[in-house]
Design an enzyme around this catalytic site. Sequence first.
Site, mmCIF file in Angstrom:
data_model
loop_
_atom_site.group_PDB
_atom_site.id
_atom_site.type_symbol
_atom_site.label_atom_id
_atom_site.label_comp_id
_atom_site.label_asym_id
_atom_site.label_seq_id
_atom_site.Cartn_x
_atom_site.Cartn_y
_atom_site.Cartn_z
ATOM 1 N N ASP A 348 -12.748 8.526 -8.640
ATOM 2 C CA ASP A 348 -13.553 9.703 -8.478
ATOM 3 C C ASP A 348 -12.731 10.781 -9.092
ATOM 4 O O ASP A 348 -11.565 10.621 -9.254
ATOM 5 C CB ASP A 348 -13.826 9.776 -7.005
ATOM 6 N N GLU A 520 -5.296 -5.058 8.027
ATOM 7 C CA GLU A 520 -5.697 -4.693 6.663
ATOM 8 C C GLU A 520 -7.135 -5.069 6.369
ATOM 9 O O GLU A 520 -7.851 -4.364 5.656
ATOM 10 C CB GLU A 520 -4.762 -5.395 5.657
#
Length: 567
Positions: A348, A520
């Site tokens: 982004d 995770e």
Amino acid sequence: MAVTKIFIPKIPFKLSHFCYLLFFSILLLLEISTSTAVGDCGADSRPEPSNPLIAFLQRLQSDALNTLGPESFNSKLYVDLSLKHDLAFTEAAFARLPRVNGIIPASYLQSFLDTYLGEAGSDLVYAEPDDFEPEPEGFLPKVENPMVRAWALHVHSLWKNLSRKVSDDVKERPERHTLLPLPEPMIIAGGVFRELYYWDSYWIVRGLMVSKMYDTAKAIVNNLLWLMDVYGHVLNGARAYYTNRSQPPLLSSMVMEIYMKTGDLAFVNKSFPSLVKEHTFWNSGIHKVMIRDLQGHEHSLSRYFAMWNKPRPESATNDEETASKLLNSSDKENFYLQIASGAETGWDFTFFAKQLGDIPTSDKFLKASSARLSAMYSIFWNKEMNQWLDYWLNTSNSVCEYIHQFEARNQNDKIFASNFIPLWTWRHNSGSVEDGTMVERVLQSFQKSGLLYPAGIAASLSKSGQQWDFPMGWAPLQHMIIEGFSKSGSKSAWTLAEDIAIRWIRTNYAAYNTSGKMYEKYDVEGCGKIGIEGVYKPKTGFGWSNGVVLSLLDEFGWPSDREIACQ
């Protein structure tokens, strides 16, 4: 066109679509196909030069594998070790070790490690975060259930456990360490990931915003800006062996998140030049790709492309074993290039020119935003599936061919969670193509995709045994899809987003309630199941999982009468 899909530890190897410029632009990072070669596009594509310390640690890694065997072998541990003495002195001692049929006896290897090398992680020291409060004022006001609130405070407290700074020895003797001398404290991911990572940091920053730890978040971003300025791109992670690749460009999004919470325009102003440099990195040289669509319009996109054609040092023994199945050195180099480029994906850009009063630059990126939006729709959008599909570049064409001709057959029609990620930033472009109906069509497509399971969204439907495939669920994928739907303006999409968020929060809570740890990744087939697929054992900590849980609780809350236990 023959294309081989390579499975890697961090993300499925495929042409990846991902949005950039959270408000203004979209950067699509494409991965390469199978027959590309390093060196075709000028200086920026040349492989990184060898580092003598890394080369020695890889030899140590290889010999340790021969000594200890593959079961539970942690290849990354060895390239994270620090030298207690100069490299030449250490190498000489290593060369003197006895070998029996070429293998170092385990006792001699352990003695060498104890005498000449510091433990992995010893190059980082604990750093007490000055802005940590046990229960920040205004923390999670929408979480009413006392059990959930107590758990959320435990997750919040994990930022202290994960806070580190670089040791003085790294700054005084950088040649003895693969850890880079970052200038400020950081939040590490956890487990074997004992350093700052690029795209992980976005979700850590999101969580820190919920925890009101704005200074800690700024320090993380300042470290990433330092990497950008020193190396010309933000590295995959803060280790010398990561200099050959980046990760999804989320740095500007981190700056935006901090600005939106703090209003600190001076921080934006300081960061802005480095963000522009990163935009240039992803839109020039080997990373720039031009594709002509069926209407003759030419679109500029970007791709992942690591400057590397050798085994990744942190996974060298695994890479070499996989490459051993290939017959010639050229095929092996292409494999190493692809797997390193795959590791660069993870997904982004935002620019603040308007806020800073730089109207010409703002106008430039508004135009770039519109052009990239059009490119994404033309190249990746599939009207039949109502998904953004990955696109393979023809292997028969030159790596640096100026313009590739679009071919519909090059769209990859396999279903991945990433096919729905563009909605995450699409929502910021109110003038997007077919804007009025697109959300509902994407929503229906997702509901039919088969990706949603009792504990969240599967990364893919492929049962490969690799960790970025079924049945693994990852916090970043959950968050981007949830937020894409929740911010879309559609009531039905918001309802689905809340449902996914509840599933994900419950599975994190259940696993924590059993083990006292955040993980995770998780197995989405059952609530509270820990993810065990992949090349290493389940890792705890865990930076982005903590950040996503806090962000989801901040957005959706948890009513007092809603059960937190698995349903």
